[in-house]
Design a protein around this motif. Structure first.
Motif, PDB file in Angstrom:
ATOM      1  N   GLU A 104     -23.290 -41.977  -7.434  1.00  0.00           N
ATOM      2  CA  GLU A 104     -23.731 -40.592  -7.269  1.00  0.00           C
ATOM      3  C   GLU A 104     -22.553 -39.629  -7.347  1.00  0.00           C
ATOM      4  O   GLU A 104     -22.647 -38.566  -7.974  1.00  0.00           O
ATOM      5  N   CYS A 142     -32.514 -39.533  -3.475  1.00  0.00           N
ATOM      6  CA  CYS A 142     -31.210 -39.204  -4.059  1.00  0.00           C
ATOM      7  C   CYS A 142     -31.170 -39.487  -5.551  1.00  0.00           C
ATOM      8  O   CYS A 142     -30.700 -38.652  -6.343  1.00  0.00           O
ATOM      9  N   PHE A 190     -25.568 -35.172  -0.253  1.00  0.00           N
ATOM     10  CA  PHE A 190     -24.987 -36.510  -0.310  1.00  0.00           C
ATOM     11  C   PHE A 190     -23.795 -36.648   0.630  1.00  0.00           C
ATOM     12  O   PHE A 190     -23.555 -37.724   1.177  1.00  0.00           O
TER      13      PHE A 190
END
Length: 353
Positions: free
Chosen positions: A9, A57, A110
């Motif tokens: 990510e 996510c 995040f």
């Protein structure tokens, strides 16, 4: 080190941010090579979903990377045709700014809910992993071919020799719940090994389960499918309605006991630990290669609110917040408390002298 989707990510967010920011700091005529970051980020976001399954996510990253790719599509085509860019249009700058705002929002989310890593080295725990493939006769053999199907990942958490002496040479066998993978339990497993137990964690694929859900590629996919698709009021009802899971857990423990018995012939005791619905499998384990001296169910720990999903307050804080409304456990209270309860159950067993 805890391996999670977080690192992928971060890579995707960084690539997209650089791609969007170039409109502000690059003014000279040139080949727009940075635009290649947009399709790369989009492809990696797809790979993230394949690797880790559908969750908030990964879906958020996929959508943002898709937007960034669409915004930069014409620039990417120009680069592929070796055309130079003199300036960026106003509309392109506006859409890049909107994309950048979405990237910043995702980065904040995040960062706030990033996994809480736990270093085995800090606790003098050695972690080794071995892959096994399922043979035609149902037995398991160590996989020595890179491209062969791997049905079992065996992770061993070994304590220091000094700590091993405190546990009467007891080996703990653990099979994670089908709604989670081994990594979701890593804080607990490392701390359990730190207390002196050698821990064998068998992360099986779905080949041991008869019927539905075999096709699901990752534990994250299984977790979300079971949670979101099922119509039962509780996970317990879902598993009770699908007894093949109990049979699968029993088979997995039988396999793990057999493998551990071959590796640990000098260990005096074997103890098994499960999480939640897997407790019913204890009674279905047939002819274990080694008698079981003790057993423990993590679901009996009242402070452990995420039974079946692992210690996600450390490994997946965002899911813990969304699913259970729980905050990130930075001090590892819950896994530490679960380890204490596990030790009490093992040491209190009449079969362990």
């Amino acid at each position: 080190m805890l391996i999670t989707p977080f690192f992928g990510e971060v890579l995707i967010l960084t690539m997209m941010a650089v791609c969007c920011l170039r409109t502000y700091f690059i003014k000279k005529t040139r080949l727009d090579a940075i635009t290649t970051f947009a399709p790369l980020a989009f492809v990696i976001s797809i790979l993230q979903i394949i690797s880790w399954g559908f969750n908030f996510c990964e879906i958020l990253l996929f959508l943002i990377s898709l937007i960034v790719f669409i915004v930069n599509y014409r620039s990417f085509i120009r680069f592929c045709n070796h055309l130079y860019v003199d300036t960026y249009s106003t509309s392109f700058i506006v859409f890049s700014s909107i994309s950048l705002a979405l990237i910043i929002f995702a980065a904040v989310v995040f960062t706030l809910y990033m996994p809480q890593p736990l270093s085995p080295k800090k606790y003098q725990v050695t972690v080794t992993s071995t892959y096994f493939s399922k043979q035609k006769d149902g037995s398991y053999k160590e996989a020595d071919d890179l491209f062969i199907d791997k049905s079992l990942k065996l992770t061993v958490y070994s304590p220091s020799l000094e700590n091993t002496d405190k546990t009467k040479n007891t080996v703990v066998l653990f099979v994670p719940d089908k709604r989670a993978g081994a990594l979701a339990y890593e804080p607990y497993l490392v701390l359990l090994a730190k207390s002196g137990y050698k821990v064998y964690c068998g992360n099986f694929d779905f080949s041991t389960v008869e019927g539905n859900l075999k096709f699901l590629p990752t534990a994250v996919s299984r977790r979300n499918l079971i949670h979101n698709v099922r119509r039962e009021d509780s996970d317990k009802k879902y598993f009770d309605a699908n007894p093949q899971f109990y049979d699968a857990y029993a088979r997995e423990f039988e396999i793990l006991i057999k493998i551990a018995d071959a590796i640990e012939p000098k260990s005096r005791y074997f103890a098994i630990v499960c999480d939640g619905v897997a407790e019913n499998c204890f009674y279905k384990i047939k002819n274990p290669a080694r008698p079981i001296a003790a057993s423990f169910d993590l679901a009996k720990v009242s402070e452990y609110k995420t039974s079946g999903y692992g210690f996600i307050q450390q490994t997946d804080p965002l899911y813990a917040a969304m699913r259970y409304g729980l905050k990130k456990d930075k001090i590892y209270f819950v896994p530490s408390y679960a380890v204490m309860k596990t030790k009490n159950a093992i040491e209190g067993s009449n079969d362990i002298e």
